[in-house]
Design an enzyme around this catalytic site. Sequence first.
Site, mmCIF file in Angstrom:
data_model
loop_
_atom_site.group_PDB
_atom_site.id
_atom_site.type_symbol
_atom_site.label_atom_id
_atom_site.label_comp_id
_atom_site.label_asym_id
_atom_site.label_seq_id
_atom_site.Cartn_x
_atom_site.Cartn_y
_atom_site.Cartn_z
ATOM 1 N N ASP A 44 25.389 40.220 51.828
ATOM 2 C CA ASP A 44 26.423 39.406 52.478
ATOM 3 C C ASP A 44 25.780 38.446 53.491
ATOM 4 O OD1 ASP A 44 25.856 41.263 54.443
ATOM 5 O OD2 ASP A 44 27.949 41.799 54.847
ATOM 6 N N GLU A 84 27.865 49.446 54.720
ATOM 7 C CA GLU A 84 27.292 49.716 56.044
ATOM 8 C C GLU A 84 28.006 50.912 56.684
ATOM 9 O OE1 GLU A 84 27.268 46.185 58.484
ATOM 10 O OE2 GLU A 84 26.208 45.021 56.961
ATOM 11 N N GLU A 119 17.862 49.221 59.055
ATOM 12 C CA GLU A 119 17.635 47.869 59.573
ATOM 13 C C GLU A 119 17.352 47.898 61.069
ATOM 14 O OE1 GLU A 119 20.312 44.793 58.275
ATOM 15 O OE2 GLU A 119 19.559 43.369 59.766
HETATM 16 O O1 KIV Z 1 22.941 41.077 53.614
HETATM 17 C C1 KIV Z 1 21.740 41.319 53.426
HETATM 18 O O2 KIV Z 1 20.976 40.476 52.935
HETATM 19 C C2 KIV Z 1 21.271 42.655 53.794
HETATM 20 C C3 KIV Z 1 19.813 42.988 53.719
HETATM 21 C C4 KIV Z 1 18.862 42.047 54.219
HETATM 22 C C5 KIV Z 1 19.512 44.391 53.971
HETATM 23 O O3 KIV Z 1 22.053 43.472 54.118
#
Ligand code: KIV
Length: 267
Positions: free
Chosen positions: A47, A118, A185
């Site tokens: 996202d 998430e 993250e």
């Molecule tokens: O949205 C994204 O690109 C991500 C990653 C970089 C883990 O969640």
Amino acid sequence: MENEKITVPKILRLKQEKKKIVALTAYDCLMARLVDEAGVDVILVGDSVGSVFSGYDSTLPVTLDEMLYHTRAVARARPRALLVMDMPFLSYQCGPDDAVRNCGRALKEGGAVAVKIEGGVAMAPTVRRLVEVGIPVMGHVGLTPQSIHQMGGYKVQGREEQDRKRILADALALQDAGAFSVVLECVPAILARDITRELRIPTIGIGAGADCDGQILVIHDLVGLTVNFTPRFVRRYAELGRELGRAVREYATDVREGRFPTPDQAF
Ligand code: KIV
């Protein structure tokens, strides 16, 4: 490189075999083909498309329809890599039934093989339900950009002891609920190492040090297309933004000075 398609069980096996998992984002068919041909294991339609592609200030405005559009484009590359669709804000937080309906669309309409959501302990019942109905789930803990307002910014998470305990509990809850992997993250490397040792499922780090079972980056950061800001955890392997600017400037000069096209580019 093997030609065999990367599956969810294969991702789990990579951890057992102590082989690192290579993951990157892609939002379109062309980029998906390029990263797939280069041999990545996982392609995430993140996202992050909201900020990188659409120009939003955060990932919060991204809609399910936007994610499906980009996932379909990536799926048309028919990647060998495992295709994971990131579920946008409010597409899975309203309860397990809603999550099944929306995550199901990622597989049914987007062509994804798995979804990423998430959150940890609070999301465990939802993850359990998704896995029960056959939707593979990648978790995501630590810095969770959809909670940006609660965290007060994009900050490293897990520096205090109670936060470390919470993030470990989150990762364990996702594993117990049946997630096949978890993104860590922006957490201290030592915490990521401890979580990686504790879990049977692979950890995929971004700003989480070298001891995770795999690494993920946003492809636009890696190749230097995002020019305004580079997070500390990114290594830029190319400067395509600069190269693109140079090419466009040269083209503009050639057009203005009558050097393009020449008979070679005409019929
Ligand atoms: O949205 C994204 O690109 C991500 C990653 C970089 C883990 O969640």
